[in-house]
Design an enzyme around this catalytic site. Sequence first.
Site, PDB file in Angstrom:
ATOM      1  N   ARG A 187       0.816  -1.234   0.000  1.00 17.28           N
ATOM      2  CA  ARG A 187       0.000   0.000   0.000  1.00 17.28           C
ATOM      3  C   ARG A 187       0.845   1.279   0.000  1.00 17.28           C
ATOM      4  O   ARG A 187       0.430   2.311   0.539  1.00 17.28           O
ATOM      5  CB  ARG A 187      -0.967   0.039   1.190  1.00 17.28           C
ATOM      6  CG  ARG A 187      -1.902  -1.131   1.278  1.00 17.28           C
ATOM      7  CD  ARG A 187      -2.916  -1.149   0.137  1.00 17.28           C
ATOM      8  NE  ARG A 187      -3.754  -2.305   0.279  1.00 17.28           N
ATOM      9  CZ  ARG A 187      -3.461  -3.507  -0.229  1.00 17.28           C
ATOM     10  NH1 ARG A 187      -2.385  -3.671  -0.963  1.00 17.28           N
ATOM     11  NH2 ARG A 187      -4.259  -4.531  -0.041  1.00 17.28           N
ATOM     12  N   SER A 255     -11.077  -0.229   3.505  1.00 19.58           N
ATOM     13  CA  SER A 255     -10.304  -0.369   4.753  1.00 19.58           C
ATOM     14  C   SER A 255      -9.854   1.018   5.205  1.00 19.58           C
ATOM     15  O   SER A 255      -9.221   1.736   4.441  1.00 19.58           O
ATOM     16  CB  SER A 255      -9.058  -1.228   4.516  1.00 19.58           C
ATOM     17  OG  SER A 255      -9.431  -2.452   3.955  1.00 19.58           O
ATOM     18  N   GLU A 347      -5.573   4.963   6.341  1.00 17.15           N
ATOM     19  CA  GLU A 347      -5.273   4.796   4.912  1.00 17.15           C
ATOM     20  C   GLU A 347      -5.729   5.999   4.069  1.00 17.15           C
ATOM     21  O   GLU A 347      -4.935   6.541   3.299  1.00 17.15           O
ATOM     22  CB  GLU A 347      -5.907   3.494   4.405  1.00 17.15           C
ATOM     23  CG  GLU A 347      -5.485   3.155   2.991  1.00 17.15           C
ATOM     24  CD  GLU A 347      -6.077   1.849   2.491  1.00 17.15           C
ATOM     25  OE1 GLU A 347      -5.780   0.789   3.081  1.00 17.15           O
ATOM     26  OE2 GLU A 347      -6.835   1.887   1.512  1.00 17.15           O
TER      27      GLU A 347
HETATM   28  C1  LIG Z   1     -15.550  -0.191  -0.903  1.00 20.87           C
HETATM   29  C2  LIG Z   1     -14.066   0.035  -1.092  1.00 20.87           C
HETATM   30  C3  LIG Z   1     -13.226  -1.055  -1.220  1.00 20.87           C
HETATM   31  C4  LIG Z   1     -11.846  -0.877  -1.432  1.00 20.87           C
HETATM   32  N1  LIG Z   1     -11.060  -1.980  -1.568  1.00 20.87           N
HETATM   33  C5  LIG Z   1      -9.728  -1.834  -1.774  1.00 20.87           C
HETATM   34  C6  LIG Z   1      -8.889  -2.983  -1.949  1.00 20.87           C
HETATM   35  O1  LIG Z   1      -9.349  -4.119  -1.941  1.00 20.87           O
HETATM   36  N2  LIG Z   1      -7.559  -2.777  -2.153  1.00 20.87           N
HETATM   37  C7  LIG Z   1      -7.021  -1.518  -2.202  1.00 20.87           C
HETATM   38  O2  LIG Z   1      -5.811  -1.404  -2.395  1.00 20.87           O
HETATM   39  N3  LIG Z   1      -7.795  -0.413  -2.052  1.00 20.87           N
HETATM   40  C8  LIG Z   1      -9.131  -0.536  -1.835  1.00 20.87           C
HETATM   41  N4  LIG Z   1      -9.913   0.578  -1.677  1.00 20.87           N
HETATM   42  C9  LIG Z   1      -9.313   1.920  -1.723  1.00 20.87           C
HETATM   43  C10 LIG Z   1      -9.442   2.605  -3.111  1.00 20.87           C
HETATM   44  O3  LIG Z   1     -10.388   1.952  -3.903  1.00 20.87           O
HETATM   45  C11 LIG Z   1      -8.109   2.641  -3.848  1.00 20.87           C
HETATM   46  O4  LIG Z   1      -7.134   3.278  -3.067  1.00 20.87           O
HETATM   47  C12 LIG Z   1      -8.214   3.377  -5.195  1.00 20.87           C
HETATM   48  O5  LIG Z   1      -7.038   3.184  -5.933  1.00 20.87           O
HETATM   49  C13 LIG Z   1      -8.484   4.870  -5.032  1.00 20.87           C
HETATM   50  O6  LIG Z   1      -8.785   5.393  -6.312  1.00 20.87           O
HETATM   51  P1  LIG Z   1      -9.460   6.821  -6.474  1.00 20.87           P
HETATM   52  O7  LIG Z   1      -9.417   7.172  -7.902  1.00 20.87           O
HETATM   53  O8  LIG Z   1     -10.797   6.808  -5.833  1.00 20.87           O
HETATM   54  O9  LIG Z   1      -8.460   7.722  -5.651  1.00 20.87           O
HETATM   55  P2  LIG Z   1      -8.788   9.016  -4.751  1.00 20.87           P
HETATM   56  O10 LIG Z   1      -9.517   8.570  -3.518  1.00 20.87           O
HETATM   57  O11 LIG Z   1      -9.425  10.054  -5.574  1.00 20.87           O
HETATM   58  O12 LIG Z   1      -7.340   9.445  -4.349  1.00 20.87           O
HETATM   59  C14 LIG Z   1      -6.557   8.606  -3.510  1.00 20.87           C
HETATM   60  C15 LIG Z   1      -5.131   9.168  -3.431  1.00 20.87           C
HETATM   61  O13 LIG Z   1      -4.519   9.077  -4.711  1.00 20.87           O
HETATM   62  C16 LIG Z   1      -4.145  10.375  -5.188  1.00 20.87           C
HETATM   63  N5  LIG Z   1      -4.423  10.379  -6.617  1.00 20.87           N
HETATM   64  C17 LIG Z   1      -5.612  10.106  -7.234  1.00 20.87           C
HETATM   65  N6  LIG Z   1      -5.463  10.152  -8.567  1.00 20.87           N
HETATM   66  C18 LIG Z   1      -4.168  10.461  -8.806  1.00 20.87           C
HETATM   67  C19 LIG Z   1      -3.393  10.661  -9.992  1.00 20.87           C
HETATM   68  N7  LIG Z   1      -3.922  10.539 -11.206  1.00 20.87           N
HETATM   69  N8  LIG Z   1      -2.082  10.994  -9.850  1.00 20.87           N
HETATM   70  C20 LIG Z   1      -1.513  11.121  -8.637  1.00 20.87           C
HETATM   71  N9  LIG Z   1      -2.197  10.944  -7.480  1.00 20.87           N
HETATM   72  C21 LIG Z   1      -3.507  10.617  -7.565  1.00 20.87           C
HETATM   73  C22 LIG Z   1      -4.969  11.353  -4.389  1.00 20.87           C
HETATM   74  O14 LIG Z   1      -4.328  12.602  -4.258  1.00 20.87           O
HETATM   75  C23 LIG Z   1      -5.081  10.629  -3.047  1.00 20.87           C
HETATM   76  O15 LIG Z   1      -3.902  10.816  -2.298  1.00 20.87           O
HETATM   77  C24 LIG Z   1     -11.306   0.432  -1.488  1.00 20.87           C
HETATM   78  C25 LIG Z   1     -12.170   1.543  -1.371  1.00 20.87           C
HETATM   79  C26 LIG Z   1     -13.536   1.344  -1.190  1.00 20.87           C
HETATM   80  C27 LIG Z   1     -14.447   2.536  -1.098  1.00 20.87           C
END
Ligand SMILES: Cc1cc2nc3c(=O)[nH]c(=O)nc-3n(C[C@H](O)[C@H](O)[C@H](O)COP(=O)(O)OP(=O)(O)OC[C@H]3O[C@@H](n4cnc5c(N)ncnc54)[C@H](O)[C@@H]3O)c2cc1C
Length: 352
Positions: A187, A255, A347
Site C-alpha cells: 500500500r 479499509s 489509509e
Molecule cells: C468499498 C471500497 C473497497 C476498497 N477496496 C480496496 C482494496 O481491496 N484494495 C485496495 O488497495 N484499495 C481498496 N480501496 C481503496 C481505493 O479503492 C483505492 O485506493 C483506489 O485506488 C483509489 O482510487 P481513487 O481514484 O478513488 O483515488 P482518490 O480517492 O481520488 O485518491 C486517492 C489518493 O490518490 C491520489 N491520486 C488520485 N489520482 C491520482 C493521480 N492521477 N495521480 C496522482 N495521485 C492521484 C490522491 O491525491 C489521493 O492521495 C477500497 C475503497 C472502497 C471505497
Amino acid sequence: MDEEMPETMPEDGRATTRIDDASRPARPDFDLSARNTLKLPATARYGAFVSDAGQIAALDGFARREGLPFVVIGGGSNVVLYPRIEAVVAVLATKGRSVVRQADGSALVTAQAGEDWPDFVQWTVGQGFGGLENLAGIPGTVGAAPVQNIGAYGVELADRFHSLTAYDRVEGRFVDFERSDCRFRYRQSVFKDEPGRFVITEVRLWLPADWQPVLGYAGLDSLSKTADPATVMARVLALRGSKLPDWRILGNAGSFFHNPVVSAELAQSIDGAPRYPQPDGTVKLSAGWLIERCGLKGYRVGDAGVFENHALVIVNHGNATAHDVEGLARTVKSAVREAFAVTLQQEPLEVR
Ligand SMILES: Cc1cc2nc3c(=O)[nH]c(=O)nc-3n(C[C@H](O)[C@H](O)[C@H](O)COP(=O)(O)OP(=O)(O)OC[C@H]3O[C@@H](n4cnc5c(N)ncnc54)[C@H](O)[C@@H]3O)c2cc1C
C-alpha cells in the site's frame, strides 16, 4: 462510477472541463460531495475536471498564483474530504484505453488516469486477458491505482505493472516511470513518499501470456486450477460483495486503517491475534481484529460509525462530516493503542 458524477459530466461519461477564462482554469466553490465514496459534504475553493492531461500545468500554475495547495483526486474512494477545502482540486477524468497483443501472446494494456478501474478490469477480462481479475471491483480510477499499489486476493498492482507517465510538478514536465522507479511496497509507492509531486496521467500494465490463476486466498481456493479469468473475477466480485458495504448505498472508503506491522515480541504478547510473519522477522496484524477486540463494532461518532460486519471499515450512516470521521478514527486509534500498544495508521488521505 459515472452515475455519481455531478451534472458537469456529460451523459456519455466523457469529461469536459469548464474553463472560465485562460487565467482562471478552474471554477470557484467546486462541489465534491458527489465525488467521494464516503459521501461527505465538501466544496473546494476551486476545482476542475481534467479531460486532457495538458490542462494539468495550467491548473498547477493557477494554484501557485492563488497561493493555494494543488490536490488531485480520481474517484474519491480513498480520501476524507473536509467541508471546505482551501485548495485547487483537479479531478482526473481523462479517458482512453488500448491493448496491444505481443507476438508471444502477452498483452501491453494502456489506460488514461481517469478511466474507472473496475470497468477497466472487466474490459481486459472480457477480451480474454488474465492478470487483473483478483483486483476486480476495487473502486476508483486507473491513475490512483499505483499511488497505494492497490492489492486484493493475493495480487497487487506491482505484479502486473509495466510503466506510467506522470506530470512532475517540481520539474514542470511529463516523466516516465519504470517499475523500479515506483518503489512499490504494501500500500505504498514513491507517489505516497512524495505526496503532491506527481500527477499520474497514463498507466501501462503487462498481462502475461503464461497466465495462471492466483487462488491462494480463502474463498478462491475452492476454484478449479483450470478456472479462467472470468470465473475468478466473478468469484472475487461475489466475495467482495459479501464482505464490504456497497459505497453507493452506505458511504465508506474501504479499509480505513493499514494492517499494522509490529515486532515479533509485541505480536506474541497479544493473545489470540491472527499473525502474519513477514520476511524481515516482523509480524503483520489484522487491524480489523484489534478494533473488534476493543468492542468498537457499531460504535458511532455522529453519523460516522465502525461498520457492524467489518470493523476495518468506517461508514457514513447518512449525514456524517469529515469531523465526525476524524473523531471516530481518533477514538479507534486511542482504544487500540491503549489495549495493545499498537499504533494504527489511517489509509485515506485527508483533504482540507
Ligand atoms: C468499498 C471500497 C473497497 C476498497 N477496496 C480496496 C482494496 O481491496 N484494495 C485496495 O488497495 N484499495 C481498496 N480501496 C481503496 C481505493 O479503492 C483505492 O485506493 C483506489 O485506488 C483509489 O482510487 P481513487 O481514484 O478513488 O483515488 P482518490 O480517492 O481520488 O485518491 C486517492 C489518493 O490518490 C491520489 N491520486 C488520485 N489520482 C491520482 C493521480 N492521477 N495521480 C496522482 N495521485 C492521484 C490522491 O491525491 C489521493 O492521495 C477500497 C475503497 C472502497 C471505497
